[in-house]
Scaffold this motif. Sequence first.
Motif, PDB file in Angstrom:
ATOM      1  N   UNK A 131      33.994  37.359  41.840  1.00  0.00           N
ATOM      2  CA  UNK A 131      35.001  38.116  41.153  1.00  0.00           C
ATOM      3  C   UNK A 131      35.781  37.127  40.279  1.00  0.00           C
ATOM      4  N   UNK A 132      35.828  36.006  40.717  1.00  0.00           N
ATOM      5  CA  UNK A 132      36.525  35.194  39.847  1.00  0.00           C
ATOM      6  C   UNK A 132      35.806  34.021  38.952  1.00  0.00           C
ATOM      7  N   UNK A 133      34.501  34.351  38.787  1.00  0.00           N
ATOM      8  CA  UNK A 133      33.831  33.596  38.081  1.00  0.00           C
ATOM      9  C   UNK A 133      33.314  34.150  36.690  1.00  0.00           C
ATOM     10  N   UNK A 135      31.073  33.272  33.297  1.00  0.00           N
ATOM     11  CA  UNK A 135      29.969  32.399  32.752  1.00  0.00           C
ATOM     12  C   UNK A 135      29.422  31.400  33.903  1.00  0.00           C
ATOM     13  N   UNK A 136      29.380  31.844  35.085  1.00  0.00           N
ATOM     14  CA  UNK A 136      29.224  30.837  36.062  1.00  0.00           C
ATOM     15  C   UNK A 136      29.907  29.858  36.739  1.00  0.00           C
ATOM     16  N   UNK A 137      31.331  29.777  36.019  1.00  0.00           N
ATOM     17  CA  UNK A 137      32.225  28.810  36.660  1.00  0.00           C
ATOM     18  C   UNK A 137      33.333  29.635  37.322  1.00  0.00           C
ATOM     19  N   UNK A 138      34.205  29.149  38.209  1.00  0.00           N
ATOM     20  CA  UNK A 138      35.143  29.500  38.973  1.00  0.00           C
ATOM     21  C   UNK A 138      36.569  29.477  38.381  1.00  0.00           C
ATOM     22  N   UNK A 139      37.070  30.484  37.898  1.00  0.00           N
ATOM     23  CA  UNK A 139      38.516  30.423  37.330  1.00  0.00           C
ATOM     24  C   UNK A 139      39.426  31.029  37.858  1.00  0.00           C
ATOM     25  N   UNK A 140      39.134  31.828  38.917  1.00  0.00           N
ATOM     26  CA  UNK A 140      40.215  32.540  39.846  1.00  0.00           C
ATOM     27  C   UNK A 140      39.837  32.794  41.170  1.00  0.00           C
ATOM     28  N   UNK A 141      40.758  32.802  42.018  1.00  0.00           N
ATOM     29  CA  UNK A 141      40.779  32.725  43.603  1.00  0.00           C
ATOM     30  C   UNK A 141      41.243  34.181  43.845  1.00  0.00           C
TER      31      UNK A 141
END
Length: 276
Positions: A131-133, A135-141
């Motif tokens: 849920x925090x990704x 375009x395949x990258x993690x931006x939120x926890x």
Amino acid sequence: MTDRLLTRRSMIAAAAAGVAGLAWSAARAQSDARLRMFWWGSKERAERTEKANLLFQKHSPGITIAGETLGWTDYWPRVATQAAARNVADVLQMDYRYIFEYARRGALLALDGFVPAHLKLGDFSAAAVDSGKVDGKLYGISLGLNSTALMYDQAAIAALGLKPPSATMSWAEIGALAGEITKAAKRSGYTGLQDAARYEPALEVWLRQRGKALYTEDAKLGFDDTDMAEWFAFWSDLRKQGACAAPEVQALDMGEIDSSLLTLGKVAIVFAHSNQ
């Protein structure tokens, strides 16, 4: 109305400007690091967040967190202004409908490099992490998951000799009940239901019950003109019947639990998020 509820996500993200050298546990190597943290919510949420920050600081000597908070309605204009000025807080709360925009504008820091050395997500479900990704990258926890729900004044409805809403009721039945409440209450400015025509989570439930959604996987609209015509017609009919709040009453709801028309005693039933 249904036992299939909409999931809503909120998460903590890191701003791209200023936080790269100060990201949580990585900041322990630095002395006297100061992080600005910004989130939305009520006074009670602010108090709980401050307690969590104090606990973090206790276990992370040398790091100080300066907290800032606003209500939901005022929060997003402030974040937009700060992002435009490249002065956004180091750590900020995000909502699923905004994180794509900020991540793709380069306003958020991708956190993949901090996992698992500093951000230990082993206890998080795959869905919560995803849920925090963007375009395949993690931006939120993820801070947690909740659902769209109905809340109602059980005592007020019972006093009118009516039965409360149930999970098996259709939209038409909810509307009919709202009309009965308004007529039975005979109170000026008091109606059975809020006017939720502009309430996005309620609309999304309406669409999901039709096998649709607000958006498709390829970022296009997931509904058509017929869906929206029927949605607005439903609320127009309730207004004509006096079953939902009048415009001047609905305007009192500023999107916070303190200003909910249920809290203010203006309606018997509202849509809300389950964690409220």
